[in-house]
Design a protein around this motif. Structure first.
Motif, PDB file in Angstrom:
ATOM      1  N   GLY A  27       1.240   3.884  -2.965  1.00  0.00           N
ATOM      2  CA  GLY A  27       0.901   5.266  -2.645  1.00  0.00           C
ATOM      3  C   GLY A  27       1.964   6.245  -3.087  1.00  0.00           C
ATOM      4  N   VAL A  81       1.497   6.831  -6.790  1.00  0.00           N
ATOM      5  CA  VAL A  81       0.269   7.609  -7.027  1.00  0.00           C
ATOM      6  C   VAL A  81       0.488   9.080  -6.685  1.00  0.00           C
ATOM      7  CG1 VAL A  81      -2.108   7.965  -6.251  1.00  0.00           C
ATOM      8  CG2 VAL A  81      -1.288   5.647  -6.682  1.00  0.00           C
ATOM      9  N   LEU A  82       1.051   9.348  -5.514  1.00  0.00           N
ATOM     10  CA  LEU A  82       1.274  10.733  -5.082  1.00  0.00           C
ATOM     11  C   LEU A  82       2.317  11.428  -5.953  1.00  0.00           C
ATOM     12  CD1 LEU A  82      -0.451   9.876  -2.662  1.00  0.00           C
ATOM     13  CD2 LEU A  82       1.100  11.157  -1.197  1.00  0.00           C
ATOM     14  N   LEU A 137      -2.578  14.392   1.142  1.00  0.00           N
ATOM     15  CA  LEU A 137      -2.909  13.140   0.462  1.00  0.00           C
ATOM     16  C   LEU A 137      -2.221  11.957   1.134  1.00  0.00           C
ATOM     17  CD1 LEU A 137      -2.762  14.246  -3.283  1.00  0.00           C
ATOM     18  CD2 LEU A 137      -4.794  13.598  -1.972  1.00  0.00           C
ATOM     19  N   TYR A 138      -1.016  12.193   1.651  1.00  0.00           N
ATOM     20  CA  TYR A 138      -0.311  11.144   2.393  1.00  0.00           C
ATOM     21  C   TYR A 138      -1.107  10.753   3.643  1.00  0.00           C
ATOM     22  CZ  TYR A 138       2.797   9.295   6.000  1.00  0.00           C
ATOM     23  OH  TYR A 138       3.329   8.549   7.021  1.00  0.00           O
ATOM     24  N   TRP A 143      -4.141   8.755   2.456  1.00  0.00           N
ATOM     25  CA  TRP A 143      -3.769   7.453   1.881  1.00  0.00           C
ATOM     26  C   TRP A 143      -3.305   6.477   2.961  1.00  0.00           C
ATOM     27  CZ3 TRP A 143      -4.049   5.543  -3.118  1.00  0.00           C
ATOM     28  CH2 TRP A 143      -3.354   4.360  -3.369  1.00  0.00           C
ATOM     29  N   TYR A 144      -2.368   6.934   3.779  1.00  0.00           N
ATOM     30  CA  TYR A 144      -1.803   6.056   4.803  1.00  0.00           C
ATOM     31  C   TYR A 144      -2.810   5.807   5.927  1.00  0.00           C
ATOM     32  CZ  TYR A 144       1.389   4.156   8.286  1.00  0.00           C
ATOM     33  OH  TYR A 144       1.992   3.342   9.208  1.00  0.00           O
ATOM     34  N   GLU A 174      -5.405   3.092   5.075  1.00  0.00           N
ATOM     35  CA  GLU A 174      -4.867   1.731   5.164  1.00  0.00           C
ATOM     36  C   GLU A 174      -4.731   1.274   6.606  1.00  0.00           C
ATOM     37  OE1 GLU A 174      -1.677  -0.813   6.309  1.00  0.00           O
ATOM     38  OE2 GLU A 174      -1.275   1.325   6.107  1.00  0.00           O
ATOM     39  N   TRP A 214       0.824  -1.210   0.000  1.00  0.00           N
ATOM     40  CA  TRP A 214       0.000   0.000   0.000  1.00  0.00           C
ATOM     41  C   TRP A 214       0.861   1.264   0.000  1.00  0.00           C
ATOM     42  CZ3 TRP A 214      -4.915   0.801  -1.096  1.00  0.00           C
ATOM     43  CH2 TRP A 214      -5.496   2.025  -0.757  1.00  0.00           C
ATOM     44  N   CYS A 215       1.918   1.262   0.777  1.00  0.00           N
ATOM     45  CA  CYS A 215       2.787   2.442   0.869  1.00  0.00           C
ATOM     46  C   CYS A 215       3.556   2.672  -0.426  1.00  0.00           C
ATOM     47  CB  CYS A 215       3.760   2.303   2.042  1.00  0.00           C
ATOM     48  SG  CYS A 215       2.995   2.515   3.654  1.00  0.00           S
TER      49      CYS A 215
END
Length: 313
Positions: free
Chosen positions: A193, A196-197, A214-215, A218-219, A222, A189-190
């Motif tokens: 991410g 994506v970012l 956004l971080y 996103w994080y 999860e 996931w990280c």
């Protein structure tokens, strides 16, 4: 079984058993662990990314490095304080154990809070653009966390509840029962991410601090889900929720609200980065020089024509 050596397998995938040794090598009786090496690799790669991004975000290198150093020290302290605070019953009768970090007990959220807090304070003193610095930090965190979670695999920790899914992980630490490999979920996931970012930062960054928000979203999203699967999480007395689940939920909400507010305040045109600005300035300078050269050339030609006429007379 020798201490620190595990036999890991993923029966549903037909993988294993794989022998995993926590110790990478020993020098003079001092053991160097894979966990530390993996964390160091993640940190170095995150730092390389950050250093290459400074120009785009118009941040000076030397003060940024000072902030990184301050963040590392404060991050380690914050990670330990956070863990001890929510596991106080394990330390209240033996306070010296609080300082025994080598026995484990670091909370990633505590590290992020402590590290970012110290870095931002120093950045404020040095008059750096804090939101832009946080943008770099957020994407760097995703690199470090994505790679660093494999240290949990080597230690055979940060796994979840029993599962029938094909990728269930089995080892001595799981009592030979297939469990959720939570470290793997977070790693994937990280790293996803980060890409994506990074893509968004190149195409649709409209204000400084956008990537950091956004971080958080996103994080945080999860961790709300995966933390519920883990068996070693710090617990709260509220509805059986984990500490990280509550904090993650708060970060998702705060990050989303701030993102929406700032997007509405900014123009639809993406924010220019340092490289684009430099190229624009170069073009403008060249055009300016050409425009200045043209009148000079015309004046020089006129003067030569006048001298020629006077000579002929």
């Amino acid at each position: 079984m020798d201490e620190g050596i595990y036999h890991v397998s993923f029966p549903g995938l037909g993988i294993g058993p794989i022998t995993v040794n926590r110790t990478a090598f020993t020098v003079g009786g001092f053991s160097v662990y894979w966990y530390g090496i993996i964390i160091a690799v993640g940190f170095v790669l995150a730092l390389i990314f950050a250093m290459k991004s400074l120009k785009r975000y118009k941040i000076k290198q030397e003060p940024f490095i000072d902030c990184v150093i301050a963040g590392i020290v404060a991050g380690i302290i914050g990670a330990r304080v956070y863990y001890v605070a929510f596991s106080w019953d394990n330390y209240k009768d033996n306070l010296m154990e609080v300082f025994a970090i080598h026995n484990g007990g670091l909370a990633i959220y505590g590290g992020i809070i402590g590290g970012l807090g110290a870095a931002c304070i120093l950045a404020k003193i040095m008059k750096l653009n804090i939101p832009a610095m946080l943008d770099i930090g957020g994407m760097g965190f995703l690199i470090g966390q994505g790679i660093g979670r494999w240290g949990n695999f080597v230690n055979q920790e940060a796994f979840g509840t029993p599962t029938d899914l094909p990728w269930g992980m089995v080892s001595e630490n799981t009592d030979n029962i297939a469990v959720h490999p939570c470290f793997f979920y977070e790693s994937v996931w990280c790293l996803l991410g980060f890409f994506v970012l990074y893509f968004i930062s190149r195409k649709w960054r409209r204000f400084d601090g956008q990537m950091f928000l956004l971080y958080l979203i996103w994080y945080g999203f999860e961790r709300m889900i995966v933390e519920g699967l883990r068996t070693d999480s710090l617990m709260t007395p509220f509805l059986g929720l984990r500490v990280s689940q509550i904090l993650s939920g708060a970060l998702v909400i705060i990050g989303t609200v701030l993102l929406i507010i700032n997007l509405r305040r900014t123009k639809s045109k993406p924010l220019s980065d340092g490289e684009e600005a430099d190229e624009k300035d170069t073009v403008q300078t060249a055009e300016s020089e050409k425009s200045e050269e043209k009148p000079l050339a015309e004046e020089s030609a006129a003067a030569e024509e006048k001298i020629k006429e006077q000579t002929e007379k």
